[in-house]
Each structure stands twice: as structure tokens, then as C-alpha cells.
Enzyme design. Structure first.
Site: not given
Ligand SMILES: O=C(O)c1cccc(C(=O)CC[C@H]2O[C@@H](n3cnc4c(=O)[nH]cnc43)[C@H](O)[C@@H]2O)c1
Ligand SMILES: [Zn+2]
Length: 353
Positions: A27, A29, A82, A149, A183, A210, A213, A291
């Protein structure tokens, strides 16, 4: 050994044991693993970003008031990636950092939607991660596999796009093994994503959402029932439901536990209040993970040191924890046996020395 991560309550020789212990990580990212050096290099390339270019300033930037704040900061780093070259550099450098910690195998969670919606061509994106994966295996001996994911909060468009990228034979990368949901959890119900997980599972992918959490144990039940989860990302709130713990233990459904992450995002108040001990007491298969390590000021070795303290483990106990991750991985039988044997050989030599 990274000096700032030496836990004074863990004997130094145990830190040294952990540093050399062959490990698997399940786990972690992709963007969340960008080292301060890579983040500052990308921030300098893109001066319109609010991300600091000074690695020292990043330490403050990566202090989170709550989970929502963490996601805001996370997305500001996503905005720095980018071009396909940025993607390749990030992936290759993440593998290098893993190899330094004796990580032999990692399932890296990638959010392809975040990159394609920001204009990176999907074919170039897949080529970049695959090129880095092959180079990392050849040069560092670290085997990488992908989990794609869905960023749940981004809704149906993200779910549809992620599922297409994960299941279309013309696009999906060779290293893809699993399908996740990440997310924020509040307001993002798991059952809504059932049709997408059904398609991914039908295409041969493993289900690793997930859950639990930042919300209660019902989210974990939903992930098990509707998304047919084979492992649970975090699953922290499972500790509130003895029936759920018994179910996880009986079915051997592993939890991907990330202790420092839970403190950094304020999902759990303090490490001493972390429910990891309740998990092991209930017989749940616990795996240790980092994480988003640089964002949380940690690394996988430190997470093992934290686990050693919270679970009162010696070298043999830590080796068992490392073997849990191998067992819970999506490696094939010979792949699992190879790393498990390596863990045993290393541990025996350490204990004999
Ligand atoms: O990329 C976008 O444009 C976008 C638009 C709206 C919402 C999102 C997300 O919610 C991206 C979340 C992102 O966070 C990552 N992540 C990393 N660590 C964690 C964690 O501990 N718990 C949950 N999510 C996590 C996940 O892989 C998503 O890529 C994006
Ligand atoms: Zn995570």
C-alpha cells in the site's frame, strides 16, 4: 539508516535488522512517494505551482490539519506531473528509494485518471510507467506491479475512465494486477462503485479498495460485500466491530496498515491509540505499509520500527510481519517463495551473528 527516523524506543540493532530485511510493500501511492528532491525539482520546473521548491519548506507544507487538507496538498503535487518524462522520472526514482530499503516487491497505487484528465496522453503515460518498471527491475532488482485506483470523489467520470484504462487490452499495462478506490471516504459510498469493480474483476484484476480509513466499519463491510475486496486499504475502523475483525481473521483478508499515515492525516490521534494491536490480537493478517512516505515524514523501514514498538516485536516477529506482506501480495507461488526464503535466510544469519 535515516537518522531523523530512528525511534529512540526501538533498539538500534533492531533498526539495523529492519534496514537489511527484504520486504514487500502493498500500500503505497505513486505521487505520494515523490521524494522531497523530486518534488522540489518538479516545483522548480513549474514555478506557477504553490508547492515550495525548497525541500526544507516542504516539511511544513506536508503538515496536514485533516484528511481533506491532505488531499488538497496531494493534488497540488499531482499538478506538478505534467509530461510523460515527469511520470517516468517519478516512477524510476520511487523504485530507487524502495531498493535502498531492501524492498524486493511493491504494488504501487497509481491514479491514471488524474494524469489523463490533466492532458497526459494515455499511451505515453502507460509507456512511461512500464519503461520505469522494467528499468527498476533490471537495475535495482525491485519488482513493481500496479494498482489503478479510482479517485472516488471525482465520481462517475473518474470511475468510468479508470475502469476503461484498466480493462482495455489495447491500453492496460502489463504490470497491472489490481484495482482500487482512493481519496476521501465521507460521502463516497463504496456500493456506488460496484459495477466498475465487477468489470475490473471480470478482466482478471484483484480488488483492493481503501475502506475504514476515515469512516466507520460499515465501509469495510461494504468494500467486502459490494467490491469483493481481497485486501482492505487501512481498515482502521474495523477495530470498532468485533464481528468484522472475526470475519477478516477467518477469511484471511489482510489489512494494509499504515500507522504514521493515520496520524499525519489525523484519522487516529496518536500512535499509542492505533488499533494495530487489536488487529493482531484478533488474528487478522496485518501488513505494514508507508502509504505516502515523504508526505508523512516516514519510510517503510520506519513503519516496521513503529510496528516493532506497538506490537513489542523482536527480529523474528518483524520477519513474520514481512512474510505477511509476501503472503498477502499478488505474486505467484514461486515469487512468494523466493522472497520468503530470502527473509528466512537473512533472519537466521542475523540471529546467528
Ligand atoms: O485528480 C483529480 O482531478 C481529482 C479530482 C477529485 C478528487 C481527486 C481525489 O480524491 C484524489 C485522491 C488521491 O489520493 C490518493 N491517496 C493518497 N493517499 C491516500 C490515502 O491515504 N487515502 C486515500 N487516498 C489516498 C488516491 O490514490 C487518489 O489518487 C482527484
Ligand atoms: Zn492509501
Amino acid at each position: 539508516m535515516t537518522e531523523h527516523l530512528v525511534d529512540p524506543d526501538v533498539p538500534r540493532d533492531l533498526h539495523a535488522f529492519i534496514a537489511g530485511l527484504p520486504k514487500a510493500e502493498l500500500h503505497v501511492h505513486h505521487v505520494g512517494s515523490a521524494s522531497p528532491r523530486i518534488v522540489s525539482e518538479l516545483a522548480a520546473r513549474h514555478p506557477d505551482s504553490k508547492v515550495p521548491t525548497d525541500p526544507e519548506a516542504l516539511v511544513d507544507y506536508f503538515q496536514f490539519t485533516d484528511f481533506a487538507h491532505f488531499i488538497d496538498v496531494y493534488l497540488s503535487v499531482v499538478d506538478l506531473i505534467r509530461t510523460p518524462e515527469d511520470v517516468r522520472l517519478l516512477t524510476y526514482e520511487v523504485a530507487r528509494d524502495m531498493a535502498r530499503q531492501q524492498v524486493r516487491y511493491a504494488e504501487l497505487t497509481i491514479t491514471p485518471f488524474s494524469s489523463t484528465r490533466r492532458g497526459i496522453d494515455e499511451g505515453a503515460f502507460m509507456a512511461a510507467i512500464e519503461d520505469a518498471r522494467k528499468a527498476a527491475e533490471a537495475e535495482f532488482g525491485t519488482v513493481l506491479r500496479w494498482c489503478f485506483d479510482i479517485p472516488g470523489e471525482a465520481g462517475t467520470e473518474a470511475a468510468e475512465e479508470t475502469t476503461r484504462l484498466a480493462t482495455d487490452d489495447r491500453v492496460r499495462p502489463e504490470g497491472l494486477v489490481s484495482f482500487g478506490l482512493g481519496g476521501p471516504e465521507i460521502g463516497v459510498s463504496r456500493p456506488r462503485f460496484k459495477p466498475y469493480f465487477d468489470r475490473a474483476i471480470a478482466a482478471g484484476l484483484h480488488s483492493v479498495p481503501h475502506a475504514g480509513e476515515t469512516t466507520g466499519p460499515q465501509t469495510v463491510w461494504d468494500a467486502l460485500t459490494d467490491l469483493r475486496a481481497e485486501r482492505i486499504g487501512h481498515g482502521t475502523s474495523s477495530a470498532q466491530d468485533p464481528k468484522l475483525l472475526a470475519h477478516l481473521a477467518e477469511r484471511r483478508i489482510p489489512l494494509e496498515v499504515c500507522p504514521t499515515s493515520n496520524i499525519a492525516t489525523r484519522a487516529v490521534r496518536t500512535l499509542d491509540e492505533h488499533p494495530i494491536k487489536e488487529f493482531t490480537r484478533a488474528g487478522v493478517l496485518v501488513t505494514i505499509n508507508s502509504d505516502d512516505p515523504p508526505m508523512f515524514g516516514t519510510d517503510l523501514n520506519n513503519e516496521y520500527a513503529v510496528a516493532a514498538r506497538l506490537l513489542d516485536l523482536d527480529a523474528r516477529g518483524l520477519a513474520d510481519l514481512a512474510k505477511n506482506a509476501v503472503e498477502a501480495s499478488f505474486l505467484d507461488g514461486p515469487g512468494k517463495a523466493r522472497i520468503s526464503d530470502e527473509i528466512d535466510t537473512y533472519t537466521s544469519a542475523w540471529l546467528a551473528s
